[in-house]
Write an enzyme that holds these catalytic residues in place. Structure first.
Site, PDB file in Angstrom:
ATOM      1  N   GLU A   1       0.831  -1.207   0.000  1.00  0.00           N
ATOM      2  CA  GLU A   1       0.000   0.000   0.000  1.00  0.00           C
ATOM      3  C   GLU A   1       0.866   1.258   0.000  1.00  0.00           C
ATOM      4  OE1 GLU A   1      -2.834  -0.543   3.208  1.00  0.00           O
ATOM      5  OE2 GLU A   1      -3.873  -2.119   2.070  1.00  0.00           O
TER       6      GLU A   1
ATOM      7  N   CYS B   1      -9.452  -8.994  -7.288  1.00  0.00           N
ATOM      8  CA  CYS B   1     -10.219  -7.856  -7.801  1.00  0.00           C
ATOM      9  C   CYS B   1     -10.226  -7.880  -9.329  1.00  0.00           C
ATOM     10  CB  CYS B   1      -9.629  -6.540  -7.289  1.00  0.00           C
ATOM     11  SG  CYS B   1      -8.154  -6.006  -8.175  1.00  0.00           S
TER      12      CYS B   1
ATOM     13  N   CYS C   1      -2.084  -4.605  -5.516  1.00  0.00           N
ATOM     14  CA  CYS C   1      -2.585  -5.863  -4.944  1.00  0.00           C
ATOM     15  C   CYS C   1      -1.492  -6.941  -4.978  1.00  0.00           C
ATOM     16  CB  CYS C   1      -3.760  -6.380  -5.751  1.00  0.00           C
ATOM     17  SG  CYS C   1      -5.235  -5.372  -5.679  1.00  0.00           S
TER      18      CYS C   1
ATOM     19  N   CYS D   1      -6.869  -7.183 -11.173  1.00  0.00           N
ATOM     20  CA  CYS D   1      -5.917  -8.304 -11.141  1.00  0.00           C
ATOM     21  C   CYS D   1      -6.364  -9.406 -12.102  1.00  0.00           C
ATOM     22  CB  CYS D   1      -5.785  -8.849  -9.728  1.00  0.00           C
ATOM     23  SG  CYS D   1      -4.848  -7.747  -8.660  1.00  0.00           S
TER      24      CYS D   1
ATOM     25  N   GLU E   1      -1.767 -10.024  -6.073  1.00  0.00           N
ATOM     26  CA  GLU E   1      -1.762 -10.838  -7.295  1.00  0.00           C
ATOM     27  C   GLU E   1      -0.933 -10.180  -8.395  1.00  0.00           C
ATOM     28  OE1 GLU E   1      -4.239  -9.851  -5.451  1.00  0.00           O
ATOM     29  OE2 GLU E   1      -5.920 -11.257  -5.426  1.00  0.00           O
TER      30      GLU E   1
HETATM   31  N1  THU Z   1      -6.093  -6.496  -2.257  1.00  0.00           N
HETATM   32  C1  THU Z   1      -5.272  -7.420  -2.827  1.00  0.00           C
HETATM   33  O1  THU Z   1      -4.060  -7.446  -2.588  1.00  0.00           O
HETATM   34  N2  THU Z   1      -5.830  -8.323  -3.672  1.00  0.00           N
HETATM   35  C2  THU Z   1      -7.150  -8.350  -4.013  1.00  0.00           C
HETATM   36  O2  THU Z   1      -7.541  -9.124  -4.872  1.00  0.00           O
HETATM   37  C3  THU Z   1      -8.105  -7.443  -3.368  1.00  0.00           C
HETATM   38  C4  THU Z   1      -7.519  -6.419  -2.483  1.00  0.00           C
HETATM   39  C5  THU Z   1      -5.497  -5.508  -1.356  1.00  0.00           C
HETATM   40  C6  THU Z   1      -5.524  -4.097  -1.858  1.00  0.00           C
HETATM   41  C7  THU Z   1      -5.439  -3.327  -0.568  1.00  0.00           C
HETATM   42  O3  THU Z   1      -4.076  -3.214  -0.188  1.00  0.00           O
HETATM   43  C8  THU Z   1      -6.132  -4.214   0.447  1.00  0.00           C
HETATM   44  O4  THU Z   1      -6.183  -5.519  -0.142  1.00  0.00           O
HETATM   45  C9  THU Z   1      -7.539  -3.777   0.822  1.00  0.00           C
HETATM   46  O5  THU Z   1      -8.320  -3.632  -0.288  1.00  0.00           O
END
Ligand code: THU
Length: 163
Positions: A63, A119, A72, A122, A74
């Protein structure tokens, strides 16, 4: 007018029903959650990719105080894998999510009970590698059950494919 039906077949597994390599991949995804940098959401995601050369590449969500600049798990794993192993196919991906234990009943020992699903962004990014190299099996880890899908495209019907 015609109605078109889109179907996805999702296999529901327990951990012990997975193959040995799939169990290893899930273990890597779970351990990658511990290397997430998620001070804002506190939701730590781990992804592990099995490459055609046998390597396992991990990624976690990273983040940023300027929120959209984060990435993310993935995509972190996919871009890391492809930049270190250009031209090598992705065979399987496992995904897990963790939060600090004791804060939410939907999590057990920190791990999300329900399968973690990637998401849309991804899915689109992974689909491009699938088009290049062939189907990527998807293992969505949950403490209560694990979902397995045969490909990224089964997670992204009617995807944008004009490339
Ligand atoms: N996030 C992921 O790493 N992968 C996903 O498929 C959905 C969300 C992360 C993004 C963010 O850092 C945190 O999860 C909350 O949304």
């Amino acid at each position: 007018m015609k109605t078109l039906e889109i179907k996805s077949l999702i296999g529901e597994y327990s951990f012990s029903e997975l193959s040995e390599i799939e169990q290893r991949l899930v273990d890597h995804a779970k351990s990658a959650t511990q290397r997430a940098y998620a001070p804002f959401s506190k939701y730590q995601v781990g992804a592990a990719l099995l490459l055609d050369n046998g390597r396992i590449v991990e990624g976690s969500n990273q983040e940023n105080a300027a929120y959209p600049s984060g990435l993310c798990a993935e995509r972190t794993a996919a871009f890391y894998a492809s930049s270190a192993n250009p031209g090598v196919a992705f065979r399987k991906i496992a995904i897990a999510a963790w939060i600090k234990p004791g804060e939410n009943e939907n999590f057990e020992d920190g791990f999300q009970r329900n399968p973690v699903s990637p998401c849309g962004g991804c899915r689109q990014a992974l689909l491009e590698y699938e088009h290049l190299y062939g189907d990527i099996e998807v293992i969505l880890y949950g403490g209560d059950k694990i979902y397995k899908l045969p490909s990224i495209k089964s997670l992204l019907p009617l995807a944008f494919t004009e490339f």
